[in-house]
Write a protein that holds these residues in place. Structure first.
Motif, short mmCIF file in Angstrom:
data_model
loop_
_atom_site.label_atom_id
_atom_site.label_comp_id
_atom_site.label_asym_id
_atom_site.label_seq_id
_atom_site.Cartn_x
_atom_site.Cartn_y
_atom_site.Cartn_z
N PHE A 147 14.72 -82.21 -17.22
CA PHE A 147 15.64 -82.90 -18.33
C PHE A 147 14.91 -83.17 -19.55
CE2 PHE A 147 18.32 -83.58 -14.45
CZ PHE A 147 19.17 -82.92 -14.69
N GLY A 148 14.00 -83.86 -19.28
CA GLY A 148 13.08 -84.39 -20.75
C GLY A 148 12.97 -83.24 -21.59
N ALA A 149 12.43 -82.15 -21.08
CA ALA A 149 11.84 -81.05 -22.02
C ALA A 149 13.37 -80.15 -22.42
CB ALA A 149 10.74 -80.01 -21.27
N LEU A 150 14.16 -80.07 -21.53
CA LEU A 150 15.21 -79.13 -21.81
C LEU A 150 16.23 -79.91 -22.81
CD1 LEU A 150 16.58 -78.18 -18.09
CD2 LEU A 150 15.33 -76.76 -19.76
N GLY A 151 16.11 -81.42 -22.86
CA GLY A 151 16.87 -82.01 -24.04
C GLY A 151 16.35 -81.61 -25.43
N PHE A 152 15.05 -81.58 -25.47
CA PHE A 152 14.37 -81.31 -26.85
C PHE A 152 14.84 -79.74 -27.15
CE2 PHE A 152 11.53 -84.75 -25.82
CZ PHE A 152 11.78 -85.39 -27.24
N PHE A 211 17.44 -78.08 -26.03
CA PHE A 211 18.70 -78.23 -26.44
C PHE A 211 18.98 -78.47 -28.03
CE2 PHE A 211 22.08 -76.22 -23.59
CZ PHE A 211 21.45 -76.06 -22.34
N ILE A 212 18.58 -79.72 -28.28
CA ILE A 212 18.60 -80.19 -29.57
C ILE A 212 18.05 -79.23 -31.01
CG2 ILE A 212 18.19 -82.31 -31.23
CD1 ILE A 212 18.21 -84.09 -28.63
N SER A 243 19.84 -75.99 -30.63
CA SER A 243 21.36 -75.96 -31.21
C SER A 243 21.51 -76.09 -32.82
CB SER A 243 22.11 -77.07 -30.69
OG SER A 243 22.13 -76.95 -29.14
N ILE A 244 20.50 -76.92 -33.28
CA ILE A 244 20.34 -77.20 -34.86
C ILE A 244 19.86 -76.08 -35.39
CG2 ILE A 244 19.63 -78.71 -36.55
CD1 ILE A 244 20.37 -81.12 -34.64
N PHE A 264 24.66 -69.29 -31.77
CA PHE A 264 25.51 -70.34 -32.18
C PHE A 264 24.76 -71.79 -32.86
CE2 PHE A 264 24.36 -70.79 -27.67
CZ PHE A 264 23.90 -72.31 -27.44
N SER A 265 23.74 -71.35 -33.31
CA SER A 265 22.98 -72.78 -33.95
C SER A 265 23.85 -73.18 -35.00
CB SER A 265 21.42 -72.56 -34.03
OG SER A 265 21.37 -71.52 -34.93
N LEU A 266 23.44 -74.51 -35.62
CA LEU A 266 23.99 -75.02 -36.90
C LEU A 266 23.53 -73.91 -38.06
CD1 LEU A 266 25.86 -76.89 -38.44
CD2 LEU A 266 23.63 -78.47 -38.40
N GLY A 303 27.55 -73.65 -38.66
CA GLY A 303 28.05 -73.34 -37.26
C GLY A 303 28.06 -71.86 -37.14
#
Lengths: 50, 290
Positions: free
Chosen positions: B71-76, B78-79, B82-83, B218-220, B276
Protein backbone atom coordinates in the motif's frame (compact mmCIF):
# COMPACT_ATOMS: atom_id res chain seq x y z
CA UNK A 1 -21.79 3.32 -15.18
CA UNK A 2 -23.66 6.62 -15.10
CA UNK A 3 -21.79 7.58 -11.95
CA UNK A 4 -18.45 6.84 -13.64
CA UNK A 5 -19.34 8.75 -16.82
CA UNK A 6 -20.55 11.82 -14.97
CA UNK A 7 -17.53 11.81 -12.68
CA UNK A 8 -14.91 10.98 -15.30
CA UNK A 9 -13.62 14.52 -15.27
CA UNK A 10 -12.84 14.14 -11.60
CA UNK A 11 -11.33 10.67 -11.88
CA UNK A 12 -7.94 12.16 -10.98
CA UNK A 13 -9.45 13.28 -7.67
CA UNK A 14 -10.71 9.77 -6.91
CA UNK A 15 -7.26 8.44 -7.80
CA UNK A 16 -5.61 10.94 -5.46
CA UNK A 17 -8.00 10.04 -2.64
CA UNK A 18 -7.30 6.33 -3.19
CA UNK A 19 -3.57 7.17 -3.06
CA UNK A 20 -3.98 9.03 0.24
CA UNK A 21 -5.99 6.12 1.64
CA UNK A 22 -3.30 3.64 0.55
CA UNK A 23 -0.61 5.77 2.18
CA UNK A 24 -2.71 5.83 5.36
CA UNK A 25 -2.98 2.03 5.30
CA UNK A 26 0.77 1.84 4.58
CA UNK A 27 1.49 3.99 7.65
CA UNK A 28 -0.75 1.80 9.82
CA UNK A 29 1.00 -1.34 8.58
CA UNK A 30 4.41 0.23 9.28
CA UNK A 31 5.40 -0.11 5.62
CA UNK A 32 7.18 3.24 5.54
CA UNK A 33 9.60 2.14 8.24
CA UNK A 34 10.55 -0.75 5.97
CA UNK A 35 10.98 1.60 2.98
CA UNK A 36 13.13 3.92 5.11
CA UNK A 37 15.28 1.05 6.43
CA UNK A 38 15.93 -0.08 2.85
CA UNK A 39 16.63 3.46 1.63
CA UNK A 40 19.12 4.54 4.30
CA UNK A 41 21.46 1.62 3.75
CA UNK A 42 23.48 1.29 0.55
CA UNK A 43 21.45 -1.08 -1.64
CA UNK A 44 24.06 -3.56 -2.85
CA UNK A 45 21.73 -4.94 -5.52
CA UNK A 46 21.05 -1.45 -6.90
CA UNK A 47 24.76 -0.72 -7.34
CA UNK A 48 25.48 -4.12 -8.85
CA UNK A 49 27.48 -5.66 -5.99
CA UNK A 50 25.00 -7.70 -3.94
CA UNK B 1 8.93 25.38 -23.77
CA UNK B 2 12.06 23.29 -24.43
CA UNK B 3 14.19 25.58 -22.26
CA UNK B 4 11.57 25.70 -19.52
CA UNK B 5 11.40 21.90 -19.44
CA UNK B 6 15.19 21.60 -19.28
CA UNK B 7 15.31 24.12 -16.41
CA UNK B 8 12.57 22.24 -14.50
CA UNK B 9 14.33 18.90 -15.10
CA UNK B 10 17.68 20.29 -13.91
CA UNK B 11 16.25 22.02 -10.84
CA UNK B 12 14.22 18.95 -9.83
CA UNK B 13 17.20 16.61 -10.33
CA UNK B 14 19.51 18.85 -8.30
CA UNK B 15 16.86 19.38 -5.62
CA UNK B 16 16.12 15.67 -5.17
CA UNK B 17 19.82 14.76 -5.29
CA UNK B 18 21.09 17.66 -3.26
CA UNK B 19 22.99 15.82 -0.51
CA UNK B 20 26.44 16.98 -1.64
CA UNK B 21 28.21 15.48 1.40
CA UNK B 22 27.32 12.01 0.11
CA UNK B 23 29.08 12.57 -3.22
CA UNK B 24 32.23 13.74 -1.48
CA UNK B 25 32.42 10.87 1.02
CA UNK B 26 30.81 7.94 -0.80
CA UNK B 27 27.95 7.76 1.70
CA UNK B 28 24.18 8.14 1.37
CA UNK B 29 21.65 10.40 3.10
CA UNK B 30 19.99 8.76 6.09
CA UNK B 31 17.42 11.35 7.16
CA UNK B 32 13.64 11.30 7.48
CA UNK B 33 12.88 12.45 3.93
CA UNK B 34 13.61 8.89 2.85
CA UNK B 35 10.26 7.82 4.29
CA UNK B 36 8.80 9.44 1.15
CA UNK B 37 9.30 8.66 -2.54
CA UNK B 38 10.24 10.99 -5.39
CA UNK B 39 7.98 10.73 -8.46
CA UNK B 40 10.72 9.74 -10.96
CA UNK B 41 13.20 6.87 -11.24
CA UNK B 42 15.86 8.06 -8.80
CA UNK B 43 17.95 5.40 -7.06
CA UNK B 44 17.89 5.74 -3.26
CA UNK B 45 21.49 4.60 -3.22
CA UNK B 46 22.52 7.69 -5.13
CA UNK B 47 24.81 9.54 -2.67
CA UNK B 48 22.82 12.72 -3.22
CA UNK B 49 19.30 11.24 -3.05
CA UNK B 50 17.21 12.80 -0.31
CA UNK B 51 14.14 10.59 -0.83
CA UNK B 52 13.31 7.03 -1.92
CA UNK B 53 12.86 5.53 -5.37
CA UNK B 54 9.21 4.49 -5.91
CA UNK B 55 10.15 1.28 -7.76
CA UNK B 56 12.75 0.46 -5.11
CA UNK B 57 10.12 1.05 -2.41
CA UNK B 58 7.63 -1.21 -4.22
CA UNK B 59 10.22 -3.98 -4.43
CA UNK B 60 11.28 -3.54 -0.80
CA UNK B 61 7.66 -4.09 0.23
CA UNK B 62 7.26 -7.09 -2.09
CA UNK B 63 10.48 -8.55 -0.65
CA UNK B 64 8.84 -8.94 2.76
CA UNK B 65 8.31 -12.41 4.15
CA UNK B 66 4.91 -13.69 3.02
CA UNK B 67 2.77 -11.47 0.79
CA UNK B 68 1.38 -8.11 1.78
CA UNK B 69 -0.21 -5.61 -0.58
CA UNK B 70 2.41 -2.82 -0.93
CA UNK B 71 0.00 0.00 0.00
CA UNK B 72 2.80 2.43 0.84
CA UNK B 73 4.28 2.40 -2.69
CA UNK B 74 0.89 2.10 -4.42
CA UNK B 75 -0.24 5.25 -2.59
CA UNK B 76 2.56 7.27 -4.15
CA UNK B 77 1.82 5.84 -7.61
CA UNK B 78 -1.86 6.78 -7.32
CA UNK B 79 -1.13 10.32 -6.12
CA UNK B 80 1.63 11.16 -8.61
CA UNK B 81 -0.13 9.30 -11.42
CA UNK B 82 -3.57 10.83 -10.83
CA UNK B 83 -2.18 14.35 -10.74
CA UNK B 84 0.62 14.22 -13.32
CA UNK B 85 0.41 10.97 -15.33
CA UNK B 86 3.54 10.64 -17.47
CA UNK B 87 4.23 14.35 -17.08
CA UNK B 88 6.56 12.96 -14.39
CA UNK B 89 8.57 11.18 -17.12
CA UNK B 90 8.83 14.26 -19.29
CA UNK B 91 9.57 16.85 -16.65
CA UNK B 92 10.65 15.29 -13.35
CA UNK B 93 12.65 12.13 -14.00
CA UNK B 94 16.47 12.38 -13.66
CA UNK B 95 17.14 9.40 -15.93
CA UNK B 96 14.80 10.90 -18.52
CA UNK B 97 16.87 14.09 -18.36
CA UNK B 98 20.07 12.12 -19.04
CA UNK B 99 18.48 10.48 -22.11
CA UNK B 100 17.15 13.85 -23.32
CA UNK B 101 20.62 15.39 -23.10
CA UNK B 102 22.24 12.48 -24.92
CA UNK B 103 19.66 12.70 -27.71
CA UNK B 104 20.85 16.27 -28.37
CA UNK B 105 24.23 14.91 -29.55
CA UNK B 106 24.34 15.13 -33.36
CA UNK B 107 24.05 11.72 -35.03
CA UNK B 108 23.00 10.66 -38.55
CA UNK B 109 19.48 9.24 -39.11
CA UNK B 110 18.07 9.85 -35.67
CA UNK B 111 14.92 7.86 -34.92
CA UNK B 112 11.88 8.51 -32.78
CA UNK B 113 11.19 4.80 -32.33
CA UNK B 114 12.93 1.45 -32.70
CA UNK B 115 11.83 -0.97 -35.43
CA UNK B 116 8.99 -3.22 -34.17
CA UNK B 117 7.94 -0.46 -31.81
CA UNK B 118 4.41 -1.82 -31.54
CA UNK B 119 5.74 -5.03 -29.99
CA UNK B 120 8.71 -3.59 -28.09
CA UNK B 121 6.59 -0.96 -26.33
CA UNK B 122 5.07 -3.77 -24.25
CA UNK B 123 8.55 -4.50 -22.87
CA UNK B 124 7.98 -2.05 -20.01
CA UNK B 125 4.87 -3.96 -18.93
CA UNK B 126 6.82 -7.22 -19.06
CA UNK B 127 9.56 -5.64 -16.89
CA UNK B 128 6.93 -4.41 -14.43
CA UNK B 129 5.17 -7.77 -14.17
CA UNK B 130 8.07 -10.20 -14.38
CA UNK B 131 11.02 -8.34 -12.83
CA UNK B 132 9.47 -5.81 -10.45
CA UNK B 133 6.49 -7.81 -9.19
CA UNK B 134 6.90 -11.55 -9.74
CA UNK B 135 10.72 -11.42 -9.69
CA UNK B 136 10.76 -9.59 -6.37
CA UNK B 137 8.32 -12.03 -4.79
CA UNK B 138 9.91 -15.31 -5.86
CA UNK B 139 13.62 -14.75 -6.54
CA UNK B 140 15.85 -15.55 -3.59
CA UNK B 141 19.43 -14.58 -2.86
CA UNK B 142 20.62 -16.60 0.15
CA UNK B 143 17.65 -16.51 2.52
CA UNK B 144 16.23 -13.16 1.44
CA UNK B 145 14.09 -12.21 -1.54
CA UNK B 146 15.84 -9.85 -3.94
CA UNK B 147 14.74 -6.69 -5.78
CA UNK B 148 15.13 -8.24 -9.23
CA UNK B 149 14.65 -5.07 -11.30
CA UNK B 150 17.22 -3.11 -9.28
CA UNK B 151 19.66 -6.00 -9.30
CA UNK B 152 19.58 -7.05 -12.94
CA UNK B 153 18.33 -4.13 -15.01
CA UNK B 154 17.97 -0.66 -13.49
CA UNK B 155 20.41 1.64 -15.32
CA UNK B 156 19.46 4.57 -13.08
CA UNK B 157 20.92 2.71 -10.08
CA UNK B 158 24.17 2.13 -11.94
CA UNK B 159 24.46 5.71 -13.14
CA UNK B 160 23.31 7.63 -10.06
CA UNK B 161 24.13 5.06 -7.37
CA UNK B 162 26.93 2.71 -8.35
CA UNK B 163 29.29 4.97 -10.29
CA UNK B 164 29.46 7.87 -7.78
CA UNK B 165 29.51 5.54 -4.75
CA UNK B 166 32.19 3.25 -6.13
CA UNK B 167 34.28 6.25 -7.24
CA UNK B 168 34.32 7.67 -3.72
CA UNK B 169 34.21 4.52 -1.59
CA UNK B 170 37.23 2.22 -1.70
CA UNK B 171 35.70 -0.67 0.26
CA UNK B 172 32.86 -0.88 -2.30
CA UNK B 173 35.36 -0.73 -5.14
CA UNK B 174 37.07 -3.86 -3.84
CA UNK B 175 33.78 -5.83 -4.05
CA UNK B 176 33.07 -5.24 -7.75
CA UNK B 177 32.22 -8.44 -9.65
CA UNK B 178 30.50 -9.76 -12.76
CA UNK B 179 27.08 -8.37 -11.81
CA UNK B 180 28.46 -4.83 -11.74
CA UNK B 181 29.87 -5.19 -15.24
CA UNK B 182 26.57 -6.68 -16.47
CA UNK B 183 24.73 -3.60 -15.17
CA UNK B 184 27.42 -1.28 -16.52
CA UNK B 185 26.99 -2.92 -19.94
CA UNK B 186 23.21 -2.36 -19.83
CA UNK B 187 23.76 1.27 -18.82
CA UNK B 188 26.18 1.96 -21.66
CA UNK B 189 23.95 0.20 -24.20
CA UNK B 190 20.99 2.36 -23.17
CA UNK B 191 23.03 5.56 -23.06
CA UNK B 192 24.53 4.96 -26.50
CA UNK B 193 21.14 3.99 -27.92
CA UNK B 194 19.72 7.24 -26.47
CA UNK B 195 21.91 9.22 -28.86
CA UNK B 196 20.13 7.67 -31.85
CA UNK B 197 16.64 6.82 -30.49
CA UNK B 198 14.56 9.13 -28.32
CA UNK B 199 14.43 7.85 -24.73
CA UNK B 200 14.69 4.10 -25.42
CA UNK B 201 14.55 3.16 -21.74
CA UNK B 202 11.38 5.20 -21.13
CA UNK B 203 9.68 3.87 -24.26
CA UNK B 204 10.55 0.21 -23.90
CA UNK B 205 11.77 -0.77 -20.44
CA UNK B 206 10.77 1.61 -17.65
CA UNK B 207 8.28 0.02 -15.21
CA UNK B 208 7.50 3.44 -13.76
CA UNK B 209 6.48 4.67 -17.20
CA UNK B 210 4.23 1.61 -17.51
CA UNK B 211 2.52 2.55 -14.23
CA UNK B 212 2.13 6.27 -14.92
CA UNK B 213 1.03 5.56 -18.51
CA UNK B 214 -2.09 3.91 -17.11
CA UNK B 215 -3.03 7.20 -15.42
CA UNK B 216 -2.50 9.33 -18.56
CA UNK B 217 -6.13 9.01 -19.65
CA UNK B 218 -7.58 10.64 -16.56
CA UNK B 219 -4.78 12.52 -14.77
CA UNK B 220 -5.32 16.14 -13.77
CA UNK B 221 -2.53 17.52 -15.94
CA UNK B 222 -3.49 17.12 -19.61
CA UNK B 223 -2.67 18.66 -22.97
CA UNK B 224 -5.85 20.27 -24.35
CA UNK B 225 -6.77 20.66 -27.98
CA UNK B 226 -9.05 23.49 -29.03
CA UNK B 227 -10.58 22.09 -32.18
CA UNK B 228 -12.21 25.36 -33.31
CA UNK B 229 -8.86 27.04 -33.88
CA UNK B 230 -7.07 23.98 -35.32
CA UNK B 231 -6.13 24.18 -39.02
CA UNK B 232 -4.99 20.52 -39.06
CA UNK B 233 -1.45 21.37 -40.16
CA UNK B 234 -0.21 18.46 -38.01
CA UNK B 235 2.87 20.39 -36.88
CA UNK B 236 2.21 18.80 -33.48
CA UNK B 237 2.53 15.28 -34.89
CA UNK B 238 5.79 16.18 -36.64
CA UNK B 239 7.17 17.65 -33.40
CA UNK B 240 6.17 14.72 -31.18
CA UNK B 241 9.40 12.95 -30.13
CA UNK B 242 7.61 9.61 -29.65
CA UNK B 243 5.69 9.85 -32.96
CA UNK B 244 2.15 10.02 -31.61
CA UNK B 245 -0.83 11.14 -33.67
CA UNK B 246 -2.87 14.16 -32.55
CA UNK B 247 -5.65 11.91 -31.24
CA UNK B 248 -3.10 10.04 -29.09
CA UNK B 249 -1.38 13.11 -27.64
CA UNK B 250 -1.88 13.39 -23.89
CA UNK B 251 -4.12 10.34 -23.41
CA UNK B 252 -1.86 7.64 -24.90
CA UNK B 253 0.21 5.72 -22.30
CA UNK B 254 3.23 6.56 -24.47
CA UNK B 255 2.81 10.37 -24.18
CA UNK B 256 5.34 11.83 -21.73
CA UNK B 257 3.74 15.32 -21.90
CA UNK B 258 7.05 16.88 -22.94
CA UNK B 259 5.12 19.78 -24.47
CA UNK B 260 6.86 19.83 -27.85
CA UNK B 261 3.46 19.62 -29.57
CA UNK B 262 2.31 22.62 -27.53
CA UNK B 263 5.38 24.63 -28.59
CA UNK B 264 5.05 23.54 -32.23
CA UNK B 265 1.41 24.58 -32.62
CA UNK B 266 1.44 27.87 -34.52
CA UNK B 267 -2.20 28.60 -33.73
CA UNK B 268 -1.86 27.99 -30.02
CA UNK B 269 -4.66 25.44 -29.96
CA UNK B 270 -2.71 22.94 -27.85
CA UNK B 271 -1.96 23.88 -24.28
CA UNK B 272 -1.31 22.40 -20.88
CA UNK B 273 -4.20 22.51 -18.50
CA UNK B 274 -5.30 21.05 -15.21
CA UNK B 275 -8.98 20.44 -15.77
CA UNK B 276 -9.17 16.66 -15.54
CA UNK B 277 -10.16 14.22 -18.27
CA UNK B 278 -10.32 15.33 -21.88
CA UNK B 279 -10.07 13.09 -24.93
CA UNK B 280 -8.82 14.63 -28.17
CA UNK B 281 -11.05 13.77 -31.13
CA UNK B 282 -9.45 12.29 -34.22
CA UNK B 283 -8.30 14.99 -36.66
CA UNK B 284 -7.37 14.41 -40.31
CA UNK B 285 -4.55 16.40 -41.94
CA UNK B 286 -5.74 19.41 -43.95
CA UNK B 287 -4.79 18.64 -47.61
CA UNK B 288 -4.38 22.35 -48.37
CA UNK B 289 -1.46 22.65 -45.94
CA UNK B 290 1.86 21.12 -46.87
Amino acid sequence: MHFWKSNRRFAWLWGTLIGITFIGIGIMQNQFALIWRKAVMICMECIGIG
Amino acid sequence: MKKLRLIVQLIFTIFTNGYAYGFLNGKIYQGSFKYACVPGLNCYSCPGAIASCPIGALQALLNQRGFKIPFGALGFFFIFGSIFGRFVCGWLCPFGLVQDLLHKIPFPNKRKRLPMHNILKYGKYAVLIFLVCIGSMILFGGFAKIPAFCKYLCPSGTLFGAIPLISANESLRSQIGGLFFWKLGILFFILILSIKVYRPFCQYLCPLGAIYGWFNRFSLVQIYHEKEQCISCMACEKACPVALSLSEISTSPECIRCGRCVAACGKGCLHFSGRGNFVIEKVEKNPDIR
